[in-house]
Design an enzyme around this catalytic site. Sequence first.
Site, mmCIF file in Angstrom:
data_model
loop_
_atom_site.group_PDB
_atom_site.id
_atom_site.type_symbol
_atom_site.label_atom_id
_atom_site.label_comp_id
_atom_site.label_asym_id
_atom_site.label_seq_id
_atom_site.Cartn_x
_atom_site.Cartn_y
_atom_site.Cartn_z
ATOM 1 C CG ASN A 262 -0.207 -0.039 2.543
ATOM 2 O OD1 ASN A 262 1.019 0.109 2.584
ATOM 3 N ND2 ASN A 262 -0.921 -0.220 3.635
ATOM 4 C CG HIS B 206 3.856 0.138 4.679
ATOM 5 N ND1 HIS B 206 2.952 -0.821 5.070
ATOM 6 C CD2 HIS B 206 5.041 -0.515 4.605
ATOM 7 C CE1 HIS B 206 3.564 -1.972 5.230
ATOM 8 N NE2 HIS B 206 4.833 -1.830 4.950
HETATM 9 C C1 GLP Z 1 7.150 -4.613 6.502
HETATM 10 C C2 GLP Z 1 8.262 -3.695 7.006
HETATM 11 C C3 GLP Z 1 8.686 -2.739 5.915
HETATM 12 C C4 GLP Z 1 8.987 -3.495 4.652
HETATM 13 C C5 GLP Z 1 7.759 -4.256 4.195
HETATM 14 C C6 GLP Z 1 7.963 -4.983 2.878
HETATM 15 O O1 GLP Z 1 5.947 -3.958 6.443
HETATM 16 N N1 GLP Z 1 7.871 -2.943 8.149
HETATM 17 O O2 GLP Z 1 9.804 -1.983 6.354
HETATM 18 O O3 GLP Z 1 9.419 -2.610 3.667
HETATM 19 O O4 GLP Z 1 7.423 -5.160 5.211
HETATM 20 O O5 GLP Z 1 8.398 -6.280 3.064
HETATM 21 P P1 GLP Z 1 8.902 -7.231 1.930
HETATM 22 O O6 GLP Z 1 10.299 -6.793 1.595
HETATM 23 O O7 GLP Z 1 8.895 -8.609 2.531
HETATM 24 O O8 GLP Z 1 7.991 -7.097 0.791
#
Ligand code: GLP
Length: 242
Positions: free
Chosen positions: A136, A138
């Site tokens: 989303n 973030h």
């Molecule tokens: C979590 C963490 C983020 C990270 C996100 C994406 O939400 N708090 O900092 O960027 O996961 O994770 P992934 O790399 O597994 O897609």
Amino acid sequence: MKIVVFDNLEEISKEAFKLVFEQIKKKKNTSLGLATGSSPIGLYKLMIEAYRKNKLDFSEVSTYNLDEYIGVPKENKNSYWYFMNENLFHHINIKEENCHIPNANSSNILEECLNYDKMIEEIGGVDIQILGIGRNGHIGFNEPGSSFKSKTWIVDLKRETIEDNARFFKNKSLVPTKAITMGISTIMSAKKIILLAYGEKKQEAIRKMTYGEITEKVPASVLQMHNNVTILVDKEAAKLIE
Ligand code: GLP
């Protein structure tokens, strides 16, 4: 904003490693902002490998993690503290006291947030901030609607984030709904930012972050206003911007 598209996560990890390697070679006491999630694991593996081959020394490096779940004890394998130890800290010669992760088990979390931010302010922002991105949009755990002025704070996780994180937990009811995260202005205080993303699920977030409107509805779009950002993505994640 520099955007580089690679074939796969392995190539993304190599490029991110190259940038981190050059930074630590240039400045032994580099400060690194670190992220969890699957995207940076390949980078951490290469950092470990370089240490084992005597190519990198972490004895003066300090790290500042983006975020931590509230309600998950440190020793639990789902805590970000556990993640960082397993995937990086225990395998390199970094000093324990130089590894910073927000303490979500603090008896005074508000004070913890203030102190965490103060610490980063005192070093003038980290030298390199590693970021992933949520589906989303973030960054850290700053969900859509987060103020661009936010500093380290306590946040409620959105439904889609809870769903995405559920894969790591035995049971959906165990997935945390709150976290401490560096705020958006804390992240923006980094001297350089490297964001890593791969896979189809991130396509829309990557498009909005890079070419969309700069809006608090898409937290990562704030990065368009930073003067030193490198986005490393694979072909899948870049599909809507190529
Ligand atoms: C979590 C963490 C983020 C990270 C996100 C994406 O939400 N708090 O900092 O960027 O996961 O994770 P992934 O790399 O597994 O897609």
